[in-house]
Design a protein around this motif. Sequence first.
Motif, PDB file in Angstrom:
ATOM      1  N   ILE A 199      -0.781  -6.834  -1.082  1.00  7.86           N
ATOM      2  CA  ILE A 199      -0.306  -8.151  -0.650  1.00  7.86           C
ATOM      3  C   ILE A 199       0.022  -8.139   0.836  1.00  7.86           C
ATOM      4  O   ILE A 199      -0.328  -9.067   1.582  1.00  7.86           O
ATOM      5  CB  ILE A 199       0.919  -8.565  -1.484  1.00  7.86           C
ATOM      6  N   VAL A 200       0.692  -7.077   1.299  1.00  6.92           N
ATOM      7  CA  VAL A 200       1.057  -6.999   2.723  1.00  6.92           C
ATOM      8  C   VAL A 200      -0.188  -6.928   3.595  1.00  6.92           C
ATOM      9  O   VAL A 200      -0.300  -7.635   4.615  1.00  6.92           O
ATOM     10  CB  VAL A 200       1.975  -5.783   2.961  1.00  6.92           C
ATOM     11  N   TRP A 201      -1.147  -6.077   3.204  1.00  7.17           N
ATOM     12  CA  TRP A 201      -2.372  -5.962   3.996  1.00  7.17           C
ATOM     13  C   TRP A 201      -3.163  -7.268   3.976  1.00  7.17           C
ATOM     14  O   TRP A 201      -3.739  -7.663   5.000  1.00  7.17           O
ATOM     15  CB  TRP A 201      -3.233  -4.814   3.467  1.00  7.17           C
ATOM     16  N   THR A 202      -3.191  -7.945   2.838  1.00  5.97           N
ATOM     17  CA  THR A 202      -3.895  -9.233   2.776  1.00  5.97           C
ATOM     18  C   THR A 202      -3.231 -10.254   3.683  1.00  5.97           C
ATOM     19  O   THR A 202      -3.910 -10.983   4.424  1.00  5.97           O
ATOM     20  CB  THR A 202      -3.917  -9.749   1.327  1.00  5.97           C
ATOM     21  N   THR A 203      -1.898 -10.305   3.645  1.00  7.57           N
ATOM     22  CA  THR A 203      -1.171 -11.218   4.530  1.00  7.57           C
ATOM     23  C   THR A 203      -1.437 -10.883   5.989  1.00  7.57           C
ATOM     24  O   THR A 203      -1.651 -11.779   6.824  1.00  7.57           O
ATOM     25  CB  THR A 203       0.335 -11.134   4.241  1.00  7.57           C
ATOM     26  N   LEU A 204      -1.418  -9.580   6.301  1.00  9.57           N
ATOM     27  CA  LEU A 204      -1.661  -9.156   7.682  1.00  9.57           C
ATOM     28  C   LEU A 204      -3.051  -9.552   8.150  1.00  9.57           C
ATOM     29  O   LEU A 204      -3.229 -10.090   9.254  1.00  9.57           O
ATOM     30  CB  LEU A 204      -1.475  -7.636   7.776  1.00  9.57           C
ATOM     31  N   ILE A 205      -4.053  -9.321   7.306  1.00  8.61           N
ATOM     32  CA  ILE A 205      -5.437  -9.630   7.692  1.00  8.61           C
ATOM     33  C   ILE A 205      -5.641 -11.128   7.824  1.00  8.61           C
ATOM     34  O   ILE A 205      -6.240 -11.610   8.800  1.00  8.61           O
ATOM     35  CB  ILE A 205      -6.410  -9.025   6.662  1.00  8.61           C
ATOM     36  N   VAL A 206      -5.115 -11.906   6.843  1.00  3.76           N
ATOM     37  CA  VAL A 206      -5.277 -13.363   6.911  1.00  3.76           C
ATOM     38  C   VAL A 206      -4.575 -13.922   8.142  1.00  3.76           C
ATOM     39  O   VAL A 206      -5.124 -14.782   8.857  1.00  3.76           O
ATOM     40  CB  VAL A 206      -4.731 -14.012   5.624  1.00  3.76           C
ATOM     41  N   SER A 207      -3.367 -13.438   8.417  1.00  2.60           N
ATOM     42  CA  SER A 207      -2.639 -13.910   9.603  1.00  2.60           C
ATOM     43  C   SER A 207      -3.379 -13.538  10.879  1.00  2.60           C
ATOM     44  O   SER A 207      -3.478 -14.355  11.810  1.00  2.60           O
ATOM     45  CB  SER A 207      -1.224 -13.311   9.620  1.00  2.60           C
ATOM     46  N   ALA A 208      -3.897 -12.307  10.930  1.00  2.00           N
ATOM     47  CA  ALA A 208      -4.630 -11.879  12.122  1.00  2.00           C
ATOM     48  C   ALA A 208      -5.886 -12.721  12.339  1.00  2.00           C
ATOM     49  O   ALA A 208      -6.184 -13.130  13.470  1.00  2.00           O
ATOM     50  CB  ALA A 208      -4.997 -10.392  12.003  1.00  2.00           C
ATOM     51  N   VAL A 209      -6.609 -13.002  11.257  1.00  2.00           N
ATOM     52  CA  VAL A 209      -7.811 -13.830  11.384  1.00  2.00           C
ATOM     53  C   VAL A 209      -7.450 -15.238  11.838  1.00  2.00           C
ATOM     54  O   VAL A 209      -8.099 -15.820  12.721  1.00  2.00           O
ATOM     55  CB  VAL A 209      -8.575 -13.865  10.044  1.00  2.00           C
TER      56      VAL A 209
END
Length: 437
Positions: free
Chosen positions: A12-22
């Motif tokens: 969940i954290v990595w998904t949030t990080l990637i979506v936010s970064a994109v």
Amino acid sequence: MRFSHRTLISRIVWTTLIVSAVAMTAMVVTVMLVLSALTNKNIEARLRDQLTAVSSTVKVGPDGSLTALEAPDDTIDDTTWIYAADGTLVEGPRVGQRLTATAESLADVRKQTRLDRHERSFLAGPVRRNGKVEAVVVVEAPLEPYESTRNLTLLGLLALALTVTGGSAAIAAWTVKRTLGPVESMAAQARDWSEHDLESRFDTTAADDEFGRLGRTLNVLLDRVAGALRSEQQLTSELAHELRTPLTAIRGEAELTIMASPGPAITERLDRVVALVDRMSITITSLLALARNEARIETRTTAIALVNEVLDHRPDRPGLNVSSDGVEEIEMSVPTELAVRALAPIVENAFTHARTSVEFLTVTHERSIDIIVSDDGAGIAADDLEAVFRSGQRGTGSAGAGLGLALSRRVARTLGGDVNVTSPHGPTTFTLTLPRS
């Protein structure tokens, strides 16, 4: 990046990080594209206004001479060049050679032309009178102020993007950990109970949320599992008792007959009966301990001792070549009697179906050892690879009850290993995996 082996919280954290970064990258790129377009439009408008203002001051005399009248805002400055139609400089500032050369390269244009060079933007346009080009005006504007603004804006956006991305990941990690904390606690309790106490249950009296309902559901499931285990253990104990009683009687009768000295041939057969009874008693005790989760895992054996133990109780088959040269003396953290119950059905199956040879081999891994049993029999159909481990599944021509391989896998998995068909034919190969010491 692979997520399959990560925890739910990390996914969940990595998904949030990637979506936010994109998302922030898309925002930065969009803002910079819009800013660049607006900057370019502003520079273009400034140069056009300056070119129009200067062109309006250019006058042609009766003799064809050019003069540039000063505009009220002092348009003729160090950013303006005026050239005659033949490219001769009429007026221009005293600037560096690079700027002068760039302006001269635009002295013969016949339509408005823009050129960006040396961190400056140049715009040249002809001055026409009665459809005839009388002069060419070149104006320029520095790009440095615009680029500085753009760079500062980019740095600000990048700082904002990093802050938002990092903040989103931190908030997601904090929120998810607090949310899934009860689940992690329940998982830890369940692991502990599975090893020490099957009667404990989750405390759900203070919670009426999703986790409370989950705990109550799991408590009901644990009650059913505990009940099934108690029933199985009771049934196993009763069966063991019913089997041990006649076995004890058989052993007693055989020993009494041996004491009567019936002769060498009969004594040898009776000794074999006593050995088989003892072996069956050990098997019953081992299976009973397995059903009660009382297997003595702290005991040890070796691969070669295990194979020899199974072969010693296997009657010879004339014409069958048995090779165990590939078995190593590697210690395993399993009790011998249970390991024998895991390997014996595999060997029984190989001896039953082999044509001319059965081969044993060991392969060592970091935490486990594979005992491989191969035979040159007819093989197994591809769609029957898992079916052979089902209780009651019997092969063609088999005289057994179809329980051997199913029991073999169950015992192996209880010991922390497994049994699999690694080759259905050419040769037919079963692999018993057990933990190493």
